[in-house]
Motif scaffolding. Structure first.
Motif, PDB file in Angstrom:
ATOM      1  N   ASN A  23      20.007  33.973  51.741  1.00 39.75           N
ATOM      2  CA  ASN A  23      21.081  34.047  50.754  1.00 39.75           C
ATOM      3  C   ASN A  23      20.999  35.383  50.022  1.00 39.75           C
ATOM      4  O   ASN A  23      20.044  35.654  49.311  1.00 39.75           O
ATOM      5  CB  ASN A  23      20.963  32.894  49.755  1.00 39.75           C
ATOM      6  CG  ASN A  23      22.125  32.842  48.788  1.00 39.75           C
ATOM      7  OD1 ASN A  23      23.039  33.654  48.842  1.00 39.75           O
ATOM      8  ND2 ASN A  23      22.087  31.879  47.891  1.00 39.75           N
ATOM      9  N   THR A  25      23.554  36.279  47.960  1.00 34.38           N
ATOM     10  CA  THR A  25      24.617  36.131  46.966  1.00 34.38           C
ATOM     11  C   THR A  25      23.991  35.686  45.641  1.00 34.38           C
ATOM     12  O   THR A  25      22.857  35.219  45.616  1.00 34.38           O
ATOM     13  CB  THR A  25      25.658  35.064  47.384  1.00 34.38           C
ATOM     14  OG1 THR A  25      25.129  33.757  47.142  1.00 34.38           O
ATOM     15  CG2 THR A  25      26.054  35.210  48.842  1.00 34.38           C
ATOM     16  N   ASP A  77      29.046  26.216  49.082  1.00 39.42           N
ATOM     17  CA  ASP A  77      28.950  26.654  47.692  1.00 39.42           C
ATOM     18  C   ASP A  77      29.746  25.651  46.870  1.00 39.42           C
ATOM     19  O   ASP A  77      30.978  25.656  46.897  1.00 39.42           O
ATOM     20  CB  ASP A  77      29.523  28.055  47.515  1.00 39.42           C
ATOM     21  CG  ASP A  77      29.422  28.562  46.083  1.00 39.42           C
ATOM     22  OD1 ASP A  77      29.116  27.752  45.168  1.00 39.42           O
ATOM     23  OD2 ASP A  77      29.643  29.766  45.870  1.00 39.42           O
ATOM     24  N   TYR A 113      33.932  32.263  58.068  1.00 39.09           N
ATOM     25  CA  TYR A 113      33.650  32.366  56.639  1.00 39.09           C
ATOM     26  C   TYR A 113      34.961  32.548  55.880  1.00 39.09           C
ATOM     27  O   TYR A 113      35.959  32.999  56.434  1.00 39.09           O
ATOM     28  CB  TYR A 113      32.664  33.494  56.330  1.00 39.09           C
ATOM     29  CG  TYR A 113      32.942  34.804  57.009  1.00 39.09           C
ATOM     30  CD1 TYR A 113      33.817  35.736  56.463  1.00 39.09           C
ATOM     31  CD2 TYR A 113      32.327  35.109  58.222  1.00 39.09           C
ATOM     32  CE1 TYR A 113      34.066  36.937  57.089  1.00 39.09           C
ATOM     33  CE2 TYR A 113      32.568  36.306  58.857  1.00 39.09           C
ATOM     34  CZ  TYR A 113      33.441  37.226  58.279  1.00 39.09           C
ATOM     35  OH  TYR A 113      33.691  38.407  58.914  1.00 39.09           O
ATOM     36  N   TYR A 117      32.940  35.375  51.417  1.00 41.31           N
ATOM     37  CA  TYR A 117      31.605  35.236  51.994  1.00 41.31           C
ATOM     38  C   TYR A 117      31.562  35.965  53.332  1.00 41.31           C
ATOM     39  O   TYR A 117      32.576  36.108  54.009  1.00 41.31           O
ATOM     40  CB  TYR A 117      31.239  33.763  52.180  1.00 41.31           C
ATOM     41  CG  TYR A 117      30.789  33.142  50.892  1.00 41.31           C
ATOM     42  CD1 TYR A 117      29.445  33.148  50.539  1.00 41.31           C
ATOM     43  CD2 TYR A 117      31.695  32.590  50.010  1.00 41.31           C
ATOM     44  CE1 TYR A 117      29.019  32.607  49.341  1.00 41.31           C
ATOM     45  CE2 TYR A 117      31.284  32.054  48.814  1.00 41.31           C
ATOM     46  CZ  TYR A 117      29.942  32.064  48.478  1.00 41.31           C
ATOM     47  OH  TYR A 117      29.529  31.548  47.284  1.00 41.31           O
ATOM     48  N   VAL A 133      23.650  35.574  54.468  1.00 45.75           N
ATOM     49  CA  VAL A 133      24.912  35.183  53.843  1.00 45.75           C
ATOM     50  C   VAL A 133      25.148  36.142  52.680  1.00 45.75           C
ATOM     51  O   VAL A 133      24.294  36.273  51.795  1.00 45.75           O
ATOM     52  CB  VAL A 133      24.858  33.737  53.315  1.00 45.75           C
ATOM     53  CG1 VAL A 133      26.190  33.354  52.676  1.00 45.75           C
ATOM     54  CG2 VAL A 133      24.470  32.772  54.419  1.00 45.75           C
ATOM     55  N   LYS A 135      28.317  38.086  49.937  1.00 47.02           N
ATOM     56  CA  LYS A 135      29.594  37.844  49.270  1.00 47.02           C
ATOM     57  C   LYS A 135      30.134  39.184  48.803  1.00 47.02           C
ATOM     58  O   LYS A 135      29.420  39.965  48.188  1.00 47.02           O
ATOM     59  CB  LYS A 135      29.425  36.897  48.092  1.00 47.02           C
ATOM     60  CG  LYS A 135      30.736  36.437  47.484  1.00 47.02           C
ATOM     61  CD  LYS A 135      30.542  35.134  46.778  1.00 47.02           C
ATOM     62  CE  LYS A 135      31.719  34.582  46.048  1.00 47.02           C
ATOM     63  NZ  LYS A 135      33.007  34.764  46.598  1.00 47.02           N
TER      64      LYS A 135
END
Length: 136
Positions: A23, A25, A77, A113, A117, A133, A135
């Motif tokens: 992650n 983000t 999310d 996605y 994202y 991942v 953003k």
């Protein structure tokens, strides 16, 4: 919740694949995993991805198989939606003894996605692949 190891299978063997989701983000995310074929999920380190920079911003799933390993991964999310994932992909690896197809090199496909994202597969190596991942 971690999935315990299957005591009837070795923890790693030549047909194991470690898929790591990272992650990058600022949001806490959840993952949901599934297998569409004879692949077996051996372990799942966590179902929650902490935000970037936290000590828990990675999740690793170990799978094993007899021929074609496929792992479906959905990233959620809850701040964006509780009914739809924000990203998804499938990680694959052919039997390492196979001489047909892609052989033992893992790959990612069926990438989707939404909502800014992004998914970025990182350089795979034998038995391991990771996807970040992000953003925008």
């Amino acid at each position: 919740m971690p999935i315990p190891a299957n005591p009837q299978l070795p923890m790693t063997n030549s047909n194991s694949l470690l898929t790591t989701i990272i992650n990058d983000t600022p949001n806490t995310l959840s993952i949901v995993v599934g297998v569409p074929d004879s692949t077996q999920i051996i372990s799942l380190s966590s179902a929650t991805l902490g935000p970037a920079g936290s000590k828990q911003n990675q999740v690793t799933v170990m799978t094993q198989y007899n021929d074609d390993n496929s792992l479906n991964v959905s990233v959620w999310d809850p701040n964006y939606s509780t009914s739809n994932s924000v990203a998804s992909f499938v990680s694959h690896q052919k039997d390492q003894d196979s001489i047909i197809g892609r052989g033992s090199e893992p790959w990612v496909d069926t990438v989707n996605y939404v909502g800014g994202y992004t998914l970025s597969p990182n350089a795979p190596r034998l038995g391991q692949i990771s996807v970040t991942v992000g953003k925008t």
